[in-house]
Design an enzyme around this catalytic site. Structure first.
Site, PDB file in Angstrom:
ATOM      1  N   ASP A  46       0.925  -1.227  -0.003  1.00  0.00           N
ATOM      2  CA  ASP A  46       0.075   0.040  -0.013  1.00  0.00           C
ATOM      3  C   ASP A  46       0.931   1.207  -0.190  1.00  0.00           C
ATOM      4  OD1 ASP A  46      -3.106   0.876   0.644  1.00  0.00           O
ATOM      5  OD2 ASP A  46      -1.341   2.116   1.617  1.00  0.00           O
ATOM      6  N   TYR A  51       3.365   9.488  -0.603  1.00  0.00           N
ATOM      7  CA  TYR A  51       4.224   9.182   0.394  1.00  0.00           C
ATOM      8  C   TYR A  51       5.691   9.082  -0.307  1.00  0.00           C
ATOM      9  CZ  TYR A  51       0.339   6.546   2.207  1.00  0.00           C
ATOM     10  OH  TYR A  51      -0.815   6.394   2.920  1.00  0.00           O
ATOM     11  N   LYS A  76      -2.485   5.978  -4.425  1.00  0.00           N
ATOM     12  CA  LYS A  76      -3.629   6.946  -4.213  1.00  0.00           C
ATOM     13  C   LYS A  76      -3.400   8.094  -4.749  1.00  0.00           C
ATOM     14  CE  LYS A  76      -3.573   4.783   0.450  1.00  0.00           C
ATOM     15  NZ  LYS A  76      -2.284   4.646   0.897  1.00  0.00           N
ATOM     16  N   HIS A 109      -7.338  10.036  -2.173  1.00  0.00           N
ATOM     17  CA  HIS A 109      -6.607   9.622  -1.095  1.00  0.00           C
ATOM     18  C   HIS A 109      -7.800  10.377   0.192  1.00  0.00           C
ATOM     19  CE1 HIS A 109      -2.628   9.071   1.018  1.00  0.00           C
ATOM     20  NE2 HIS A 109      -3.306   9.196   1.841  1.00  0.00           N
TER      21      HIS A 109
HETATM   22  P1  NAD Z   1       0.524   1.541  11.920  1.00  0.00           P
HETATM   23  O1  NAD Z   1      -0.675   1.565  12.788  1.00  0.00           O
HETATM   24  O2  NAD Z   1       0.843   0.591  10.837  1.00  0.00           O
HETATM   25  O3  NAD Z   1       1.683   1.905  12.915  1.00  0.00           O
HETATM   26  C1  NAD Z   1       3.062   1.982  12.471  1.00  0.00           C
HETATM   27  C2  NAD Z   1       3.913   2.063  13.401  1.00  0.00           C
HETATM   28  O4  NAD Z   1       3.878   0.751  14.489  1.00  0.00           O
HETATM   29  C3  NAD Z   1       5.280   2.070  13.110  1.00  0.00           C
HETATM   30  O5  NAD Z   1       6.080   2.955  13.902  1.00  0.00           O
HETATM   31  C4  NAD Z   1       5.907   0.837  13.347  1.00  0.00           C
HETATM   32  O6  NAD Z   1       7.562   0.779  13.635  1.00  0.00           O
HETATM   33  C5  NAD Z   1       4.911   0.383  14.514  1.00  0.00           C
HETATM   34  N1  NAD Z   1       4.937  -1.482  14.446  1.00  0.00           N
HETATM   35  C6  NAD Z   1       4.687  -1.968  13.278  1.00  0.00           C
HETATM   36  N2  NAD Z   1       4.649  -3.345  13.691  1.00  0.00           N
HETATM   37  C7  NAD Z   1       4.815  -3.325  15.095  1.00  0.00           C
HETATM   38  C8  NAD Z   1       4.791  -4.419  15.870  1.00  0.00           C
HETATM   39  N3  NAD Z   1       4.548  -5.659  15.500  1.00  0.00           N
HETATM   40  N4  NAD Z   1       5.142  -4.236  17.006  1.00  0.00           N
HETATM   41  C9  NAD Z   1       5.267  -2.832  17.582  1.00  0.00           C
HETATM   42  N5  NAD Z   1       5.294  -1.735  16.646  1.00  0.00           N
HETATM   43  C10 NAD Z   1       5.189  -2.112  15.444  1.00  0.00           C
HETATM   44  O7  NAD Z   1       0.357   3.280  11.187  1.00  0.00           O
HETATM   45  P2  NAD Z   1       0.418   3.606   9.796  1.00  0.00           P
HETATM   46  O8  NAD Z   1       2.013   3.357   9.158  1.00  0.00           O
HETATM   47  O9  NAD Z   1       0.231   5.117   9.772  1.00  0.00           O
HETATM   48  O10 NAD Z   1      -0.641   2.869   8.962  1.00  0.00           O
HETATM   49  C11 NAD Z   1      -0.493   1.680   8.113  1.00  0.00           C
HETATM   50  C12 NAD Z   1      -0.535   2.008   6.619  1.00  0.00           C
HETATM   51  O11 NAD Z   1      -1.701   2.632   6.401  1.00  0.00           O
HETATM   52  C13 NAD Z   1       0.521   3.130   5.994  1.00  0.00           C
HETATM   53  O12 NAD Z   1       1.610   2.846   6.019  1.00  0.00           O
HETATM   54  C14 NAD Z   1      -0.305   3.638   4.850  1.00  0.00           C
HETATM   55  O13 NAD Z   1       0.144   2.727   3.969  1.00  0.00           O
HETATM   56  C15 NAD Z   1      -1.765   3.604   5.262  1.00  0.00           C
HETATM   57  N6  NAD Z   1      -2.152   4.740   5.771  1.00  0.00           N
HETATM   58  C16 NAD Z   1      -3.195   5.379   4.920  1.00  0.00           C
HETATM   59  C17 NAD Z   1      -3.504   6.623   5.220  1.00  0.00           C
HETATM   60  C18 NAD Z   1      -4.723   7.049   4.445  1.00  0.00           C
HETATM   61  O14 NAD Z   1      -5.069   8.391   4.704  1.00  0.00           O
HETATM   62  N7  NAD Z   1      -5.274   6.476   3.519  1.00  0.00           N
HETATM   63  C19 NAD Z   1      -3.485   7.378   6.315  1.00  0.00           C
HETATM   64  C20 NAD Z   1      -2.221   6.605   7.209  1.00  0.00           C
HETATM   65  C21 NAD Z   1      -1.885   5.368   6.984  1.00  0.00           C
END
Ligand code: NAD
Length: 280
Positions: A46, A51, A76, A109
């Site tokens: 994704d 990004y 997106k 997005h």
């Molecule tokens: P997330 O909830 O995936 O959290 C990421 C954080 O959690 C990072 O700091 C990572 O190091 C940590 N993490 C990952 N695995 C872990 C584990 N097993 N144990 C402990 N910590 C862990 O948040 P995110 O990255 O913001 O969201 C995931 C994805 O969603 C993004 O990468 C993106 O692709 C998408 N996203 C989309 C939008 C949108 O507006 N459409 C907004 C935000 C994110």
């Protein structure tokens, strides 16, 4: 290798239920991160124009040796590019950066209701879908009211809706709406996001369930998402965590445990509000 189940979208296209999100992964680290995930069995990536790492994603996908039709790539449309012509140009630019002939899912997005261009932007996505350059099209951060408005004029029902969704903000009303309309929900901030994951993952219920199943709190949360039928895209650039996040399909939470996690809902959003977010 992780054995990740799929869900079927409303147009018949199948999509892996777990993927790698690459928000905040710098472009020069993205190819290695995506390559590690593909190696571990991930087949959904994704990304987004915003990004600034579509190039790294495409590079890893193309170099993987995995047939293109076995990998599901989402990108997106960014907020600066709403409008029919701008959307078509922005999509071309995303494909160019990815170095791919098509994407599997293309999302708007943010809805930007104050611009009033979502309808014509969606028409451009419909054209892209009809041309076969996106196998499925969908929305991100749209509310049910905003989707209703779009559906009044749409030819194609969005296949997916990517929204903020985690135990403390689990959007039961939007989940119900999506299921009534055959729209698959993808959870962003599935672990609470970079700033809030530590407080979410420290909740005692998650630690207790982790002990019971021999899993980490993050694995418990990700399993909860998938048992609700959601697609989940946790972000990590750490191969150990990427692996950990995929090892969630060898246990099943009991229905009352799923309900207990859902009851952590506070109704408090951590990210921007789709009715007012206007950033570009
Ligand atoms: P997330 O909830 O995936 O959290 C990421 C954080 O959690 C990072 O700091 C990572 O190091 C940590 N993490 C990952 N695995 C872990 C584990 N097993 N144990 C402990 N910590 C862990 O948040 P995110 O990255 O913001 O969201 C995931 C994805 O969603 C993004 O990468 C993106 O692709 C998408 N996203 C989309 C939008 C949108 O507006 N459409 C907004 C935000 C994110």
């Amino acid at each position: 290798m992780a054995n990740i189940p799929s869900v079927q979208l409303n147009n018949g296209v199948t999509m892996p239920q777990l993927g790698l999100g690459v928000y905040l992964v710098p472009d020069n680290e993205t190819a290695a991160t995506v390559a590690a995930a593909l190696e571990l069995g991930y087949r959904l990536i994704d990304t987004a124009a915003a990004y600034q790492n579509e190039e790294g994603v495409g590079q890893a996908v193309r170099a993987s040796g995995i047939p293109r039709d076995e990998i599901f790539v989402t990108t997106k449309l960014w907020n600066a590019h709403h409008g029919y012509d701008k959307t078509l140009r922005a999509f071309d630019e995303s494909l160019r950066k990815l170095g791919l002939d098509y994407v599997d899912l293309y999302l708007i997005h943010w809805p930007l209701p104050m611009k009033g261009l979502a309808g014509e932007t969606w028409r451009a996505l419909e054209r892209i879908a009809k041309e076969g350059r996106a196998r499925a099209i969908g929305l991100s951060n749209f509310t049910p009211a905003q989707i209703d408005q779009l559906l009044a004029q749409a030819e194609i029902t969005p296949a997916a809706l990517q929204i903020e969704l985690h135990p403390t903000f689990n959007q039961p009303d939007v989940r119900k709406y999506a299921s009534q309309h055959g729209i698959t929900i993808e959870s962003w901030y599935p672990l609470g996001g970079q700033r809030n994951k530590d407080s979410l993952l420290a909740l005692p219920l998650l630690a207790d369930l982790g002990k019971k199943y021999g899993k980490s709190p993050a694995q418990i949360v990700l399993r909860w998402h998938t048992q609700l039928g959601l697609v989940v895209i946790p972000k990590s650039s750490n191969p150990g965590r990427i692996k950990e996040n995929s090892e969630i399909f060898d246990f099943t939470l009991a229905p009352d445990e799923v309900a207990a996690i859902s009851a952590l809902d506070t109704g408090v959003r951590l990210g921007p509000n789709p009715d007012t977010a206007s950033f570009e």
